[in-house]
Design a protein around this motif. Sequence first.
Motif, PDB file in Angstrom:
ATOM      1  N   HIS A   6     -29.489 -25.988  31.287  1.00 31.30           N
ATOM      2  CA  HIS A   6     -28.965 -27.183  31.980  1.00 31.30           C
ATOM      3  C   HIS A   6     -27.750 -26.773  32.806  1.00 31.30           C
ATOM      4  CE1 HIS A   6     -31.228 -30.208  29.821  1.00 31.30           C
ATOM      5  NE2 HIS A   6     -30.707 -29.901  28.654  1.00 31.30           N
ATOM      6  N   ASN A   7     -27.516 -27.525  33.869  1.00 27.04           N
ATOM      7  CA  ASN A   7     -26.218 -27.477  34.550  1.00 27.04           C
ATOM      8  C   ASN A   7     -25.316 -28.547  33.944  1.00 27.04           C
ATOM      9  OD1 ASN A   7     -27.064 -25.555  36.370  1.00 27.04           O
ATOM     10  ND2 ASN A   7     -27.542 -27.020  37.994  1.00 27.04           N
ATOM     11  N   PHE A   8     -24.026 -28.270  33.898  1.00 30.19           N
ATOM     12  CA  PHE A   8     -23.065 -29.293  33.473  1.00 30.19           C
ATOM     13  C   PHE A   8     -21.908 -29.335  34.467  1.00 30.19           C
ATOM     14  CE2 PHE A   8     -24.806 -27.951  29.293  1.00 30.19           C
ATOM     15  CZ  PHE A   8     -25.322 -29.169  28.889  1.00 30.19           C
ATOM     16  N   SER A   9     -21.476 -30.555  34.811  1.00 24.62           N
ATOM     17  CA  SER A   9     -20.242 -30.686  35.595  1.00 24.62           C
ATOM     18  C   SER A   9     -19.051 -30.576  34.664  1.00 24.62           C
ATOM     19  CB  SER A   9     -20.189 -32.045  36.286  1.00 24.62           C
ATOM     20  OG  SER A   9     -21.207 -32.111  37.214  1.00 24.62           O
ATOM     21  N   LYS A  10     -19.241 -31.081  33.435  1.00 26.60           N
ATOM     22  CA  LYS A  10     -18.156 -31.135  32.455  1.00 26.60           C
ATOM     23  C   LYS A  10     -18.758 -30.840  31.079  1.00 26.60           C
ATOM     24  CE  LYS A  10     -14.950 -34.676  30.772  1.00 26.60           C
ATOM     25  NZ  LYS A  10     -13.599 -34.228  31.004  1.00 26.60           N
ATOM     26  N   ILE A  11     -18.011 -30.171  30.236  1.00 26.38           N
ATOM     27  CA  ILE A  11     -18.467 -29.957  28.856  1.00 26.38           C
ATOM     28  C   ILE A  11     -17.924 -31.101  28.026  1.00 26.38           C
ATOM     29  CG2 ILE A  11     -18.454 -28.393  26.863  1.00 26.38           C
ATOM     30  CD1 ILE A  11     -19.892 -27.247  29.323  1.00 26.38           C
ATOM     31  N   SER A  12     -18.793 -32.072  27.761  1.00 25.55           N
ATOM     32  CA  SER A  12     -18.349 -33.275  27.044  1.00 25.55           C
ATOM     33  C   SER A  12     -18.486 -33.065  25.533  1.00 25.55           C
ATOM     34  CB  SER A  12     -19.184 -34.463  27.487  1.00 25.55           C
ATOM     35  OG  SER A  12     -20.539 -34.159  27.254  1.00 25.55           O
ATOM     36  N   GLU A  13     -17.943 -34.033  24.800  1.00 25.52           N
ATOM     37  CA  GLU A  13     -17.971 -33.914  23.337  1.00 25.52           C
ATOM     38  C   GLU A  13     -19.410 -33.852  22.808  1.00 25.52           C
ATOM     39  OE1 GLU A  13     -15.376 -36.737  21.407  1.00 25.52           O
ATOM     40  OE2 GLU A  13     -16.066 -35.960  19.474  1.00 25.52           O
ATOM     41  N   GLY A  14     -20.298 -34.604  23.466  1.00 27.82           N
ATOM     42  CA  GLY A  14     -21.698 -34.620  23.040  1.00 27.82           C
ATOM     43  C   GLY A  14     -22.338 -33.239  23.119  1.00 27.82           C
ATOM     44  N   VAL A  15     -22.040 -32.512  24.178  1.00 26.21           N
ATOM     45  CA  VAL A  15     -22.596 -31.158  24.325  1.00 26.21           C
ATOM     46  C   VAL A  15     -22.045 -30.261  23.226  1.00 26.21           C
ATOM     47  CG1 VAL A  15     -22.820 -29.154  25.851  1.00 26.21           C
ATOM     48  CG2 VAL A  15     -22.593 -31.424  26.831  1.00 26.21           C
ATOM     49  N   ILE A  16     -20.751 -30.402  22.983  1.00 25.24           N
ATOM     50  CA  ILE A  16     -20.117 -29.549  21.962  1.00 25.24           C
ATOM     51  C   ILE A  16     -20.757 -29.805  20.599  1.00 25.24           C
ATOM     52  CG2 ILE A  16     -17.929 -29.163  20.721  1.00 25.24           C
ATOM     53  CD1 ILE A  16     -16.523 -29.668  23.462  1.00 25.24           C
ATOM     54  N   GLU A  17     -20.994 -31.074  20.303  1.00 21.18           N
ATOM     55  CA  GLU A  17     -21.622 -31.387  19.005  1.00 21.18           C
ATOM     56  C   GLU A  17     -23.036 -30.806  18.929  1.00 21.18           C
ATOM     57  OE1 GLU A  17     -21.078 -35.579  18.530  1.00 21.18           O
ATOM     58  OE2 GLU A  17     -18.950 -35.267  18.049  1.00 21.18           O
ATOM     59  N   ALA A  18     -23.775 -30.919  20.039  1.00 20.77           N
ATOM     60  CA  ALA A  18     -25.150 -30.378  20.054  1.00 20.77           C
ATOM     61  C   ALA A  18     -25.125 -28.855  19.869  1.00 20.77           C
ATOM     62  CB  ALA A  18     -25.843 -30.743  21.357  1.00 20.77           C
ATOM     63  N   ILE A  19     -24.192 -28.193  20.541  1.00 18.94           N
ATOM     64  CA  ILE A  19     -24.108 -26.726  20.409  1.00 18.94           C
ATOM     65  C   ILE A  19     -23.846 -26.350  18.947  1.00 18.94           C
ATOM     66  CG2 ILE A  19     -22.743 -24.668  21.015  1.00 18.94           C
ATOM     67  CD1 ILE A  19     -22.317 -25.920  23.802  1.00 18.94           C
ATOM     68  N   ILE A  20     -22.902 -27.054  18.340  1.00 19.77           N
ATOM     69  CA  ILE A  20     -22.547 -26.708  16.953  1.00 19.77           C
ATOM     70  C   ILE A  20     -23.733 -26.955  16.020  1.00 19.77           C
ATOM     71  CG2 ILE A  20     -21.014 -27.304  15.021  1.00 19.77           C
ATOM     72  CD1 ILE A  20     -18.838 -27.844  17.198  1.00 19.77           C
ATOM     73  N   GLU A  21     -24.410 -28.082  16.235  1.00 15.82           N
ATOM     74  CA  GLU A  21     -25.559 -28.405  15.370  1.00 15.82           C
ATOM     75  C   GLU A  21     -26.639 -27.307  15.468  1.00 15.82           C
ATOM     76  OE1 GLU A  21     -27.232 -32.269  16.166  1.00 15.82           O
ATOM     77  OE2 GLU A  21     -29.041 -31.816  14.979  1.00 15.82           O
ATOM     78  N   TYR A  22     -26.946 -26.873  16.697  1.00 18.66           N
ATOM     79  CA  TYR A  22     -28.061 -25.926  16.849  1.00 18.66           C
ATOM     80  C   TYR A  22     -27.639 -24.467  16.636  1.00 18.66           C
ATOM     81  CZ  TYR A  22     -31.336 -29.541  17.604  1.00 18.66           C
ATOM     82  OH  TYR A  22     -32.146 -30.620  17.371  1.00 18.66           O
ATOM     83  N   ALA A  23     -26.385 -24.156  16.877  1.00 21.67           N
ATOM     84  CA  ALA A  23     -25.933 -22.784  16.582  1.00 21.67           C
ATOM     85  C   ALA A  23     -25.904 -22.561  15.069  1.00 21.67           C
ATOM     86  CB  ALA A  23     -24.558 -22.534  17.184  1.00 21.67           C
ATOM     87  N   ALA A  24     -25.800 -23.643  14.315  1.00 21.42           N
ATOM     88  CA  ALA A  24     -25.832 -23.511  12.853  1.00 21.42           C
ATOM     89  C   ALA A  24     -27.244 -23.192  12.366  1.00 21.42           C
ATOM     90  CB  ALA A  24     -25.334 -24.807  12.209  1.00 21.42           C
ATOM     91  N   MET A  25     -28.242 -23.285  13.269  1.00 24.68           N
ATOM     92  CA  MET A  25     -29.638 -23.049  12.856  1.00 24.68           C
ATOM     93  C   MET A  25     -30.280 -21.949  13.706  1.00 24.68           C
ATOM     94  SD  MET A  25     -31.095 -26.914  12.537  1.00 24.68           S
ATOM     95  CE  MET A  25     -30.650 -27.592  14.121  1.00 24.68           C
ATOM     96  N   LEU A  26     -29.513 -20.934  14.103  1.00 27.63           N
ATOM     97  CA  LEU A  26     -30.066 -19.871  14.966  1.00 27.63           C
ATOM     98  C   LEU A  26     -31.312 -19.283  14.305  1.00 27.63           C
ATOM     99  CD1 LEU A  26     -26.717 -18.021  15.846  1.00 27.63           C
ATOM    100  CD2 LEU A  26     -28.103 -19.348  17.452  1.00 27.63           C
TER     101      LEU A  26
END
Length: 461
Positions: A326-346
């Motif tokens: 994805h492209n992002f204009s801004k790294i919002s809190e929602g993206v950060i939460e999604a990254i953390i959720e899925y990085a915990a399940m590599l």
Amino acid sequence: MKQLQDANIDEFKEHFQGEVLLPGAAGYEEVRQIWNAMIDRRPALIGRCTTPEDVANAVRFSRKHNMLVSVRGGGHNIAGNSVCDDGIMIDLSLMKSIHVDPKVRRATVEPGCTLADFDAAAQTHGLATPLGINSTTGVAGLTLGGGFGWLSRKFGLSVDNLLSADVVTADGNHLHASKTENSDLFWGLRGGGGNFGIVTSFEFQLHPVGPDLLSGLIVFPFDQAKPVLTKFARFTETMPDELNVWMVTRKAPPLPFLPEDVHGKTVVVLAICYVGDPAEGEKLIEPLRGFGTAHGEHIGVQPYTAWQQTFDPLLTKGARNYWKSHNFSKISEGVIEAIIEYAAMLPSPQCEIFIGTIGGQTTRIAPDAMAYSSRDANYVMNVHGRWESAADDARGISWARQFFTKSKPFASDGAYINFLTEEETDRIAFAYGTTYKRLVELKKKYDPTNFFRMNQNIRPV
Ligand SMILES: Cc1cc2nc3c(=O)[nH]c(=O)nc-3n(C[C@H](O)[C@H](O)[C@H](O)COP(=O)(O)OP(=O)(O)OC[C@H]3O[C@@H](n4cnc5c(N)ncnc54)[C@H](O)[C@@H]3O)c2cc1C
């Protein structure tokens, strides 16, 4: 699709100076196998071009015999567009000459060059142009899709630094394209991928860079991901163009500066490069160390060419790779939460989620100035699925797709065409964005039969 007869092969060879590889020949397997091992295709013939005339002859032959054509530069395309089944692979990887003119700071680069080839030649004169972050990638495919890396915040995308190109068109003719000659074609080449012809020579603007730069990594524990990512998001919004910081979350490789018990654990890495006076850079990066309590860091002044190769060992050819972006204009809190959720399940030790920071100069060009239109993309996210065995495909692909869906609501428009996978044909128009309509018109003009269709294809309809 016609099969090639012996007489056809003789006809091809008659007009071709480079090497011709047929199935079974020594070298055929090596050349047909591209970076992404998920792609396993067998061309009827591989033409290893050595001159622009070889390229034109291969195009004329393929057109005459109605053969599907794929074009290989560095062979790193994730969708595997550089290799086709049963058609002709036009392999440019032997065309590697580079001429640097330090007086006018320009380089003329043939399409078989890798980033390592280009960086080495330009850095001999303390010069460089923005390219990607993995030195084995091809200059050609990377540039035609946009091209971004450590230098992009300061100097723009690779396409922003393209001055002209020599092109073999779908009818086998040679054209020169620049702002003053065939300017519509030049507009389309800068972000339109391989849709309009085969580039046999690129002319780039160069800039003084290094040769030594402040660069390196800070590695944080994954349990600090929330504050580190939040601070990364805010810091990168206001940092100067000379500074670039990317974020990657993955399992820690066995890096010598990390304690052994961290190896193999999920970590958050900030990768840093400062394109300017290292002493100034040191001051600017100091706040990054306060984002958390790091496992370790490895930052110092090193040659730009060495930094360009830092990630090569993690990105070698031959693994199975599945990406979503994805492209992002801004790294919002929602993206950060999604990254953390899925990085915990590599799902494998080689999978990662990274955010490449662009912004800066890349956003100061008008969206319709050239085919590449995503000028509001300050960040390009890639969920990089990577593993060794086909048995892991289903699990890894499912993980990447789920993260992609979860992070989609926070994405901006457009997508980076060089990160699209094979299956994402329904995303192509969206990826090209606001220039897509004009690209279709250009395709009708330069390739009305869609001869060049092994690419992120713009159909002439
Ligand atoms: C490990 C890795 C790291 C990467 N890092 C970055 C990065 O930091 N920044 C970034 O911007 N991108 C990055 N990419 C994406 C990269 O830009 C694309 O994979 C790109 O397609 C690679 O170009 P290539 O020449 O190696 O690929 P190829 O597979 O050889 O070519 C890709 C396509 O480009 C077209 N093409 C190639 N050469 C020509 C030509 N001479 N004329 C016309 N069409 C041509 C063809 O359609 C071809 O199918 C990375 C990719 C990998 C695998």
